[in-house]
Design a protein around this motif. Structure first.
Motif, PDB file in Angstrom:
ATOM      1  N   ASN A 162       0.858  -1.187   0.000  1.00 33.03           N
ATOM      2  CA  ASN A 162       0.000   0.000   0.000  1.00 33.03           C
ATOM      3  C   ASN A 162       0.902   1.247   0.000  1.00 33.03           C
ATOM      4  N   LYS A 163       0.667   2.144  -0.961  1.00 30.15           N
ATOM      5  CA  LYS A 163       1.516   3.344  -1.065  1.00 30.15           C
ATOM      6  C   LYS A 163       0.669   4.602  -1.132  1.00 30.15           C
ATOM      7  N   LEU A 164       1.056   5.591  -0.350  1.00 31.50           N
ATOM      8  CA  LEU A 164       0.398   6.904  -0.426  1.00 31.50           C
ATOM      9  C   LEU A 164       0.624   7.484  -1.813  1.00 31.50           C
ATOM     10  N   ASP A 220      11.493   8.307   1.400  1.00 28.69           N
ATOM     11  CA  ASP A 220      12.392   7.438   2.178  1.00 28.69           C
ATOM     12  C   ASP A 220      11.659   6.275   2.844  1.00 28.69           C
ATOM     13  N   GLY A 221      10.728   5.666   2.146  1.00 29.58           N
ATOM     14  CA  GLY A 221      10.039   4.497   2.698  1.00 29.58           C
ATOM     15  C   GLY A 221       8.835   4.850   3.567  1.00 29.58           C
ATOM     16  N   ARG A 222       8.743   6.132   4.057  1.00 28.44           N
ATOM     17  CA  ARG A 222       7.539   6.538   4.779  1.00 28.44           C
ATOM     18  C   ARG A 222       6.486   6.780   3.700  1.00 28.44           C
ATOM     19  N   ILE A 280      -2.472   0.312  -4.468  1.00 27.87           N
ATOM     20  CA  ILE A 280      -2.004  -0.982  -3.971  1.00 27.87           C
ATOM     21  C   ILE A 280      -1.319  -1.695  -5.123  1.00 27.87           C
ATOM     22  N   GLU A 281      -0.100  -2.157  -4.830  1.00 26.99           N
ATOM     23  CA  GLU A 281       0.656  -2.896  -5.837  1.00 26.99           C
ATOM     24  C   GLU A 281       0.781  -4.343  -5.408  1.00 26.99           C
ATOM     25  N   GLU A 282       0.863  -5.196  -6.406  1.00 19.65           N
ATOM     26  CA  GLU A 282       1.193  -6.587  -6.136  1.00 19.65           C
ATOM     27  C   GLU A 282       2.595  -6.601  -5.535  1.00 19.65           C
ATOM     28  N   ARG A 283       2.844  -7.486  -4.558  1.00 20.69           N
ATOM     29  CA  ARG A 283       4.199  -7.553  -4.007  1.00 20.69           C
ATOM     30  C   ARG A 283       5.092  -8.353  -4.948  1.00 20.69           C
ATOM     31  N   ILE A 284       6.134  -7.697  -5.413  1.00 22.20           N
ATOM     32  CA  ILE A 284       7.072  -8.322  -6.345  1.00 22.20           C
ATOM     33  C   ILE A 284       8.056  -9.181  -5.546  1.00 22.20           C
ATOM     34  N   LYS A 285       8.377 -10.348  -6.082  1.00 20.99           N
ATOM     35  CA  LYS A 285       9.419 -11.178  -5.445  1.00 20.99           C
ATOM     36  C   LYS A 285      10.762 -10.668  -5.971  1.00 20.99           C
ATOM     37  N   LYS A 311      16.803  -8.230  -7.017  1.00 20.26           N
ATOM     38  CA  LYS A 311      17.731  -7.108  -6.887  1.00 20.26           C
ATOM     39  C   LYS A 311      17.002  -5.788  -7.016  1.00 20.26           C
ATOM     40  N   GLU A 312      17.535  -4.760  -6.358  1.00 19.60           N
ATOM     41  CA  GLU A 312      17.044  -3.395  -6.563  1.00 19.60           C
ATOM     42  C   GLU A 312      18.173  -2.587  -7.177  1.00 19.60           C
ATOM     43  N   ILE A 313      17.824  -1.861  -8.241  1.00 18.11           N
ATOM     44  CA  ILE A 313      18.836  -1.070  -8.954  1.00 18.11           C
ATOM     45  C   ILE A 313      18.291   0.332  -9.225  1.00 18.11           C
ATOM     46  N   ILE A 342      15.617   6.501 -11.929  1.00 11.29           N
ATOM     47  CA  ILE A 342      14.544   5.509 -11.989  1.00 11.29           C
ATOM     48  C   ILE A 342      14.953   4.286 -11.170  1.00 11.29           C
ATOM     49  N   GLU A 343      14.129   3.993 -10.160  1.00  3.61           N
ATOM     50  CA  GLU A 343      14.386   2.810  -9.330  1.00  3.61           C
ATOM     51  C   GLU A 343      13.674   1.622  -9.958  1.00  3.61           C
ATOM     52  N   MET A 344      14.390   0.512 -10.067  1.00  9.87           N
ATOM     53  CA  MET A 344      13.801  -0.686 -10.686  1.00  9.87           C
ATOM     54  C   MET A 344      14.063  -1.903  -9.817  1.00  9.87           C
ATOM     55  N   VAL A 391       9.769  -1.488 -13.297  1.00 13.70           N
ATOM     56  CA  VAL A 391      10.002  -0.125 -12.811  1.00 13.70           C
ATOM     57  C   VAL A 391       9.242   0.093 -11.509  1.00 13.70           C
ATOM     58  N   ASN A 392       9.944   0.582 -10.484  1.00 14.49           N
ATOM     59  CA  ASN A 392       9.284   0.884  -9.214  1.00 14.49           C
ATOM     60  C   ASN A 392       8.815   2.332  -9.201  1.00 14.49           C
ATOM     61  N   GLU A 393       9.766   3.260  -9.205  1.00 21.77           N
ATOM     62  CA  GLU A 393       9.364   4.677  -9.188  1.00 21.77           C
ATOM     63  C   GLU A 393      10.503   5.530  -9.696  1.00 21.77           C
ATOM     64  N   MET A 394      10.190   6.829  -9.892  1.00 23.99           N
ATOM     65  CA  MET A 394      11.240   7.707 -10.412  1.00 23.99           C
ATOM     66  C   MET A 394      11.266   9.034  -9.675  1.00 23.99           C
TER      67      MET A 394
HETATM   68  P1  ADP Z   1      10.001   5.453  -1.354  1.00 21.05           P
HETATM   69  O1  ADP Z   1       9.477   6.379  -2.359  1.00 21.05           O
HETATM   70  O2  ADP Z   1       9.552   5.829   0.014  1.00 21.05           O
HETATM   71  O3  ADP Z   1      11.469   5.194  -1.455  1.00 21.05           O
HETATM   72  P2  ADP Z   1       9.532   2.903  -2.697  1.00 21.05           P
HETATM   73  O4  ADP Z   1       8.416   2.835  -3.648  1.00 21.05           O
HETATM   74  O5  ADP Z   1      10.918   2.998  -3.254  1.00 21.05           O
HETATM   75  O6  ADP Z   1       9.261   4.076  -1.633  1.00 21.05           O
HETATM   76  O7  ADP Z   1       9.461   1.639  -1.741  1.00 21.05           O
HETATM   77  C1  ADP Z   1      10.380   1.421  -0.676  1.00 21.05           C
HETATM   78  C2  ADP Z   1      10.816  -0.048  -0.678  1.00 21.05           C
HETATM   79  O8  ADP Z   1       9.683  -0.911  -0.505  1.00 21.05           O
HETATM   80  C3  ADP Z   1      11.452  -0.494  -1.986  1.00 21.05           C
HETATM   81  O9  ADP Z   1      12.811  -0.161  -2.051  1.00 21.05           O
HETATM   82  C4  ADP Z   1      11.188  -1.993  -1.966  1.00 21.05           C
HETATM   83  O10 ADP Z   1      12.170  -2.656  -1.179  1.00 21.05           O
HETATM   84  C5  ADP Z   1       9.838  -2.104  -1.286  1.00 21.05           C
HETATM   85  N1  ADP Z   1       8.751  -2.168  -2.294  1.00 21.05           N
HETATM   86  C6  ADP Z   1       8.143  -1.122  -2.904  1.00 21.05           C
HETATM   87  N2  ADP Z   1       7.216  -1.538  -3.793  1.00 21.05           N
HETATM   88  C7  ADP Z   1       7.234  -2.887  -3.769  1.00 21.05           C
HETATM   89  C8  ADP Z   1       6.524  -3.913  -4.471  1.00 21.05           C
HETATM   90  N3  ADP Z   1       5.556  -3.645  -5.354  1.00 21.05           N
HETATM   91  N4  ADP Z   1       6.823  -5.199  -4.180  1.00 21.05           N
HETATM   92  C9  ADP Z   1       7.775  -5.517  -3.268  1.00 21.05           C
HETATM   93  N5  ADP Z   1       8.474  -4.604  -2.577  1.00 21.05           N
HETATM   94  C10 ADP Z   1       8.229  -3.303  -2.813  1.00 21.05           C
END
Ligand code: ADP
Length: 379
Positions: free
Chosen positions: A144-146, A152-154, A175-180, A183-185, A250-252, A262-265
């Motif tokens: 769940n993400k605001l 910084d994770g908050r 709400i995102e599916e939790r990715i397995k 690596k984070e890059i 871009i965080e992936m 892609v996670n976020e940018m």
């Molecule tokens: P922030 O903007 O606060 O840095 P992120 O979106 O980068 O937030 O999320 C913080 C951390 O939460 C990520 O580095 C990752 O480890 C974990 N995370 C975020 N989204 C997911 C996802 N969909 N599935 C699994 N883990 C996630």
């Protein structure tokens, strides 16, 4: 060009490092932020006290300037739009900030452009999430993400079972599916007003084996050439589709099946790219300055393997910062210390960072682990 008046919204460490990069060019850079003891204040041309989220403050600040940029994206975008319409040069553009500042719009952008990202749903409040859980259309685990205001994770909660329901946000969220995740890059693209682009070497995060925390970041990454090319191509596509002028981090994720997701940018200098100061021919900060000044892009070549650790405020200490272990670190070849000049430390506050460069990446990683034990920020 050099005589232009430049302004940065935000006076934290990212702004400070941009100012450091600007010193040899003797540029005129003003900064807007809320307190005189912020990292940028002692080294900028002019520090303007104000709130970068406030419309009037941003208009007033920008009216005196030719070129405006940011070190934080949660600024007053409406004011920037007005300044842009008046002919001010604003990079990244307000249109880009609007998309990135809302994780919902950011996700929609990925979907619209066929960018691989974690499957997503949109909610207005917590009750909507709870009712989907109740009727069985939403299953654990999920993330769940605001939509707005997290950093910084908050603003990110991983919800594994009903015991975690207290972590849900009662606000507009996704709400995102939790990715397995394997690596984070992070990948950075720099793009000029003419649309020319370069990317930086990919940086990979190394997590602590037990505490689920980033231990250090390193470049070059351990990725296969194929995954690296895929991630770089995705980053270039995103920058192009966004039409951003500036730098974009871009965080992936690489999932356990090897998919690049892609996670976020962030449309600005980024913590993950601090290694570029000593590690690359052109740092992320100098690159942004070059773009703001309308210069050709700088070479992003990695000069030497690099490892970066954040210096975070030690758990259990709040107050006037005291640094332990700095001297021995300073006396070690290849160790570069950056202290941000924040007078007060708090647990996990970013107080500085260290970059270790060494022709042998494994040696640099070992040094990073040792330094983490030696250097502490206490009060
Ligand atoms: P922030 O903007 O606060 O840095 P992120 O979106 O980068 O937030 O999320 C913080 C951390 O939460 C990520 O580095 C990752 O480890 C974990 N995370 C975020 N989204 C997911 C996802 N969909 N599935 C699994 N883990 C996630």
């Amino acid at each position: 060009m050099i005589g232009k008046k430049i302004g940065i919204l935000g006076g934290g460490q990212l702004g400070r490092m941009m100012l450091e990069a600007s010193m040899p060019l003797n540029l005129d850079i003003s900064v807007l932020d809320a307190a005189y003891d912020y990292p940028s204040a002692p080294i900028c041309s002019k520090f303007i006290l104000g709130d970068f989220t406030n419309y009037e403050d941003v208009i007033k600040f920008g009216s005196e300037l030719d070129v405006i940029s940011i070190e934080i994206e949660s600024v007053n975008v409406e004011a920037l739009e007005v300044l842009e319409a008046k002919g001010k040069t604003i990079y990244p553009q307000p249109s880009v900030l609007k998309i990135i500042n809302d994780k919902g719009l950011q996700k929609q952008f990925y979907l619209d452009n066929n960018i691989p990202t974690a499957p997503v749903r949109f909610y207005n409040d917590k009750s909507e999430i709870l009712s989907e859980i109740e009727n069985g259309t939403l299953n654990y685990p999920f993330v769940n993400k605001l939509r707005k205001g997290g950093y910084d994770g908050r603003g990110v909660s991983i919800v594994k079972s009903k015991d975690d329901l207290n972590l849900l946000f009662n606000a507009p969220t996704i709400i995102e599916e939790r990715i397995k995740i394997d690596k984070e890059i992070a990948v950075m693209v720099a793009r000029t007003r003419e649309g020319k682009m370069v990317t930086y070497p990919i940086v990979e995060m190394e997590f602590h084996p037990t505490a689920n925390l980033v231990e250090f970041l390193f470049a070059p990454s351990d990725l296969s050439k194929q995954i690296e090319n895929q991630a770089t191509a995705l980053a270039l596509k995103i920058a192009e589709k966004l039409d951003i002028v500036g730098i974009l981090a871009i965080e992936m994720f690489i999932d356990i099946s090897g998919n690049v997701i892609v996670n976020e940018m962030a449309p600005r200098a980024h913590n993950s790219m601090h290694f570029t100061i000593e590690g690359c021919r052109t740092s992320q900060f100098m690159q942004l300055l070059r773009i703001l000044l309308g210069l050709e892009l700088g070479n992003t070549k990695l000069l030497q393997p690099s490892v970066m650790i954040n210096l975070l405020g030690e758990e259990g200490y709040s107050g006037l910062a005291k640094y332990e272990g700095i001297q021995s670190a300073l006396e070690t070849d290849g160790v570069h210390i950056h202290l941000y000049g924040k007078p007060i430390t708090k647990p996990k506050r970013k107080m500085g960072h260290i970059t270790i460069v060494n022709q042998d990446l494994e040696k640099a990683k070992d040094m990073a682990k040792e330094l983490k034990e030696i250097i502490k920020v206490k009060a």
